[in-house]
Design a protein around this motif. Structure first.
Motif, PDB file in Angstrom:
ATOM      1  N   ALA A  54       0.825  -1.202   0.000  1.00 19.09           N
ATOM      2  CA  ALA A  54       0.000   0.000   0.000  1.00 19.09           C
ATOM      3  C   ALA A  54       0.860   1.253   0.000  1.00 19.09           C
ATOM      4  O   ALA A  54       1.695   1.444   0.885  1.00 19.09           O
ATOM      5  CB  ALA A  54      -0.939  -0.006   1.205  1.00 19.09           C
ATOM      6  N   ASP A  55       0.656   2.097  -1.022  1.00 15.05           N
ATOM      7  CA  ASP A  55       1.296   3.412  -0.994  1.00 15.05           C
ATOM      8  C   ASP A  55       0.433   4.345  -0.144  1.00 15.05           C
ATOM      9  O   ASP A  55      -0.554   3.920   0.468  1.00 15.05           O
ATOM     10  CB  ASP A  55       1.502   3.952  -2.413  1.00 15.05           C
ATOM     11  CG  ASP A  55       0.194   4.099  -3.199  1.00 15.05           C
ATOM     12  OD1 ASP A  55      -0.898   4.050  -2.582  1.00 15.05           O
ATOM     13  OD2 ASP A  55       0.259   4.267  -4.434  1.00 15.05           O
ATOM     14  N   ALA A  56       0.777   5.613  -0.107  1.00 14.93           N
ATOM     15  CA  ALA A  56       0.060   6.548   0.765  1.00 14.93           C
ATOM     16  C   ALA A  56      -1.417   6.632   0.395  1.00 14.93           C
ATOM     17  O   ALA A  56      -2.299   6.637   1.271  1.00 14.93           O
ATOM     18  CB  ALA A  56       0.712   7.927   0.694  1.00 14.93           C
ATOM     19  N   ALA A  57      -1.707   6.669  -0.919  1.00 18.38           N
ATOM     20  CA  ALA A  57      -3.101   6.796  -1.362  1.00 18.38           C
ATOM     21  C   ALA A  57      -3.906   5.560  -0.987  1.00 18.38           C
ATOM     22  O   ALA A  57      -5.016   5.664  -0.440  1.00 18.38           O
ATOM     23  CB  ALA A  57      -3.139   7.032  -2.876  1.00 18.38           C
ATOM     24  N   MET A  58      -3.364   4.346  -1.281  1.00 17.67           N
ATOM     25  CA  MET A  58      -4.088   3.113  -0.962  1.00 17.67           C
ATOM     26  C   MET A  58      -4.210   2.908   0.546  1.00 17.67           C
ATOM     27  O   MET A  58      -5.222   2.403   1.033  1.00 17.67           O
ATOM     28  CB  MET A  58      -3.386   1.911  -1.595  1.00 17.67           C
ATOM     29  CG  MET A  58      -3.664   1.707  -3.067  1.00 17.67           C
ATOM     30  SD  MET A  58      -5.426   1.408  -3.414  1.00 17.67           S
ATOM     31  CE  MET A  58      -5.879   2.959  -4.162  1.00 17.67           C
ATOM     32  N   ALA A  59      -3.181   3.303   1.281  1.00 21.68           N
ATOM     33  CA  ALA A  59      -3.241   3.176   2.737  1.00 21.68           C
ATOM     34  C   ALA A  59      -4.393   4.004   3.313  1.00 21.68           C
ATOM     35  O   ALA A  59      -5.108   3.554   4.211  1.00 21.68           O
ATOM     36  CB  ALA A  59      -1.914   3.608   3.353  1.00 21.68           C
ATOM     37  N   GLU A  60      -4.590   5.196   2.759  1.00 20.92           N
ATOM     38  CA  GLU A  60      -5.683   6.054   3.241  1.00 20.92           C
ATOM     39  C   GLU A  60      -7.036   5.482   2.838  1.00 20.92           C
ATOM     40  O   GLU A  60      -7.970   5.437   3.650  1.00 20.92           O
ATOM     41  CB  GLU A  60      -5.522   7.467   2.685  1.00 20.92           C
ATOM     42  CG  GLU A  60      -6.596   8.426   3.178  1.00 20.92           C
ATOM     43  CD  GLU A  60      -6.390   9.849   2.689  1.00 20.92           C
ATOM     44  OE1 GLU A  60      -7.239  10.705   3.015  1.00 20.92           O
ATOM     45  OE2 GLU A  60      -5.389  10.105   1.979  1.00 20.92           O
ATOM     46  N   ILE A  61      -7.158   5.034   1.597  1.00 25.77           N
ATOM     47  CA  ILE A  61      -8.438   4.506   1.112  1.00 25.77           C
ATOM     48  C   ILE A  61      -8.835   3.243   1.870  1.00 25.77           C
ATOM     49  O   ILE A  61      -9.986   3.084   2.294  1.00 25.77           O
ATOM     50  CB  ILE A  61      -8.360   4.213  -0.397  1.00 25.77           C
ATOM     51  CG1 ILE A  61      -8.280   5.519  -1.193  1.00 25.77           C
ATOM     52  CG2 ILE A  61      -9.576   3.399  -0.867  1.00 25.77           C
ATOM     53  CD1 ILE A  61      -7.948   5.323  -2.667  1.00 25.77           C
ATOM     54  N   LEU A  62      -7.879   2.327   2.041  1.00 27.02           N
ATOM     55  CA  LEU A  62      -8.175   1.021   2.636  1.00 27.02           C
ATOM     56  C   LEU A  62      -7.954   0.995   4.145  1.00 27.02           C
ATOM     57  O   LEU A  62      -8.178  -0.042   4.781  1.00 27.02           O
ATOM     58  CB  LEU A  62      -7.321  -0.054   1.965  1.00 27.02           C
ATOM     59  CG  LEU A  62      -7.642  -0.275   0.479  1.00 27.02           C
ATOM     60  CD1 LEU A  62      -6.622  -1.209  -0.166  1.00 27.02           C
ATOM     61  CD2 LEU A  62      -9.045  -0.835   0.304  1.00 27.02           C
TER      62      LEU A  62
ATOM     63  N   VAL B 166      -5.233   1.063   6.019  1.00 22.25           N
ATOM     64  CA  VAL B 166      -4.180   0.141   6.448  1.00 22.25           C
ATOM     65  C   VAL B 166      -2.878   0.928   6.522  1.00 22.25           C
ATOM     66  O   VAL B 166      -2.745   1.984   5.900  1.00 22.25           O
ATOM     67  CB  VAL B 166      -4.030  -1.048   5.473  1.00 22.25           C
ATOM     68  CG1 VAL B 166      -5.288  -1.901   5.465  1.00 22.25           C
ATOM     69  CG2 VAL B 166      -3.684  -0.562   4.067  1.00 22.25           C
ATOM     70  N   PRO B 167      -1.899   0.438   7.276  1.00 24.21           N
ATOM     71  CA  PRO B 167      -0.607   1.136   7.327  1.00 24.21           C
ATOM     72  C   PRO B 167       0.086   1.116   5.961  1.00 24.21           C
ATOM     73  O   PRO B 167      -0.078   0.172   5.178  1.00 24.21           O
ATOM     74  CB  PRO B 167       0.194   0.328   8.355  1.00 24.21           C
ATOM     75  CG  PRO B 167      -0.828  -0.409   9.158  1.00 24.21           C
ATOM     76  CD  PRO B 167      -1.951  -0.697   8.216  1.00 24.21           C
ATOM     77  N   MET B 168       0.849   2.150   5.675  1.00 25.43           N
ATOM     78  CA  MET B 168       1.651   2.148   4.451  1.00 25.43           C
ATOM     79  C   MET B 168       2.576   0.933   4.456  1.00 25.43           C
ATOM     80  O   MET B 168       3.107   0.545   5.490  1.00 25.43           O
ATOM     81  CB  MET B 168       2.480   3.428   4.352  1.00 25.43           C
ATOM     82  CG  MET B 168       1.710   4.638   3.872  1.00 25.43           C
ATOM     83  SD  MET B 168       2.815   6.074   3.611  1.00 25.43           S
ATOM     84  CE  MET B 168       3.897   5.451   2.313  1.00 25.43           C
ATOM     85  N   GLY B 169       2.719   0.327   3.292  1.00 28.15           N
ATOM     86  CA  GLY B 169       3.554  -0.857   3.182  1.00 28.15           C
ATOM     87  C   GLY B 169       2.819  -2.156   3.440  1.00 28.15           C
ATOM     88  O   GLY B 169       3.415  -3.234   3.333  1.00 28.15           O
ATOM     89  N   SER B 170       1.522  -2.079   3.796  1.00 26.22           N
ATOM     90  CA  SER B 170       0.753  -3.303   4.035  1.00 26.22           C
ATOM     91  C   SER B 170       0.619  -4.109   2.739  1.00 26.22           C
ATOM     92  O   SER B 170       0.478  -3.533   1.658  1.00 26.22           O
ATOM     93  CB  SER B 170      -0.651  -2.964   4.554  1.00 26.22           C
ATOM     94  OG  SER B 170      -0.589  -2.342   5.816  1.00 26.22           O
ATOM     95  N   PRO B 171       0.636  -5.450   2.835  1.00 28.11           N
ATOM     96  CA  PRO B 171       0.508  -6.261   1.628  1.00 28.11           C
ATOM     97  C   PRO B 171      -0.914  -6.206   1.063  1.00 28.11           C
ATOM     98  O   PRO B 171      -1.893  -6.254   1.807  1.00 28.11           O
ATOM     99  CB  PRO B 171       0.846  -7.674   2.115  1.00 28.11           C
ATOM    100  CG  PRO B 171       0.526  -7.657   3.575  1.00 28.11           C
ATOM    101  CD  PRO B 171       0.833  -6.273   4.046  1.00 28.11           C
ATOM    102  N   LEU B 172      -1.010  -6.085  -0.246  1.00 27.09           N
ATOM    103  CA  LEU B 172      -2.284  -6.099  -0.962  1.00 27.09           C
ATOM    104  C   LEU B 172      -2.145  -7.041  -2.154  1.00 27.09           C
ATOM    105  O   LEU B 172      -1.053  -7.226  -2.690  1.00 27.09           O
ATOM    106  CB  LEU B 172      -2.644  -4.701  -1.479  1.00 27.09           C
ATOM    107  CG  LEU B 172      -2.709  -3.548  -0.486  1.00 27.09           C
ATOM    108  CD1 LEU B 172      -2.895  -2.229  -1.237  1.00 27.09           C
ATOM    109  CD2 LEU B 172      -3.834  -3.756   0.515  1.00 27.09           C
ATOM    110  N   LEU B 173      -3.273  -7.625  -2.566  1.00 23.25           N
ATOM    111  CA  LEU B 173      -3.306  -8.357  -3.829  1.00 23.25           C
ATOM    112  C   LEU B 173      -3.839  -7.408  -4.889  1.00 23.25           C
ATOM    113  O   LEU B 173      -4.916  -6.829  -4.729  1.00 23.25           O
ATOM    114  CB  LEU B 173      -4.211  -9.588  -3.740  1.00 23.25           C
ATOM    115  CG  LEU B 173      -4.411 -10.352  -5.059  1.00 23.25           C
ATOM    116  CD1 LEU B 173      -3.100 -10.966  -5.529  1.00 23.25           C
ATOM    117  CD2 LEU B 173      -5.487 -11.431  -4.909  1.00 23.25           C
TER     118      LEU B 173
END
Length: 241
Positions: free
Chosen positions: A189-197, A199-206
């Motif tokens: 997760a980058d900063a944008a995905m971390a905010e949307i989802l 989750v902490p930045m760097g969290s694993p996503l599929l």
């Protein structure tokens, strides 16, 4: 009266339900085709088409002289990545309460990647629809669908674009996706995905990078999908040919 494809889809769903938790839940095999067709009120030809689709997806195996065997190990797989399922159904099948938390619609122009995926010139007007789906109130799936704007032949509103993408394509574009090709890869997760989802930045996503095609092989939309780790067990069935 329902069309035959719609009726077949309904009966197929009924059969799956009957095998999972209905009258065939404790059975090793389905009844003979003649008996099953009569119980369902359809022709044997229509039943064979339905059984063929269930066999392709591994739910049953038809063996001459043995009958139609129910494959419980396949039926018990909650999330099949090789079968197209709408996000809310995927979340429900995984045992969670599903909800669309937000939908954002915007218009723009195809960049180089989108143009390549949809086989259209760069700068072509497109519609972007972003959805966030939750599982038990927790962000689970974020998806960005992109459609060429010219595909929408009938007048539509923002509310219509909040429908699942397949419904919108069929109702307003006269487009019926037939298959998709999807690249899957793990990302963080980058900063944008971390905010949307949330989750902490760097969290694993599929991450799933998908392009859907109609029966003639024309791309009809593309989709970027992010799945939060720990909510789904992603299963793929592969037959040995």
């Amino acid at each position: 009266m329902s069309s035959q494809p719609t009726q077949s889809k309904t009966i197929r769903a009924q059969l799956l339900s009957a095998m999972r938790e209905g009258e065939y839940a404790a059975c090793e095999r389905l009844p003979r085709e003649s008996v099953l067709a009569e119980k369902l009120g359809i022709s044997r030809t229509q039943l064979r088409d339905i059984l063929a689709s269930l066999e392709r997806e591994g739910f049953i195996t038809r063996r001459h002289g043995v009958g139609t065997i129910i494959n419980r190990h396949v039926l018990n797989a909650h999330t099949r990545m090789d079968i197209e399922v709408e996000f809310l159904d995927m979340i429900r099948q995984s045992g969670h309460a599903a909800e669309v938390a937000s939908v954002r619609v915007s218009e723009g122009w195809a960049d180089a990647k989108i143009a390549g995926q949809l086989q259209i010139p760069e700068g072509t007007p497109v519609i972007r629809v972003s959805r966030l789906c939750t599982a038990d109130g927790r962000p689970a799936i974020y998806c960005e669908d992109v459609i060429e704007k010219a595909l929408a032949k009938d007048s539509y509103t923002i509310k219509d674009l909040k429908l699942p993408i397949f419904h919108f394509l069929q109702q307003f574009c006269g487009v019926y996706p037939y298959l998709d090709l999807t690249d899957l890869k793990p990302v963080t997760a980058d900063a944008a995905m971390a905010e949307i989802l949330q989750v902490p930045m760097g969290s694993p996503l599929l991450f799933m990078d998908e392009v859907d095609y109609d029966i003639d092989g024309k791309p009809v939309f593309c989709s970027a999908e992010y799945f939060v780790d720990g909510i789904f067990r992603h299963t793929v069935m592969r037959k040995k040919l």
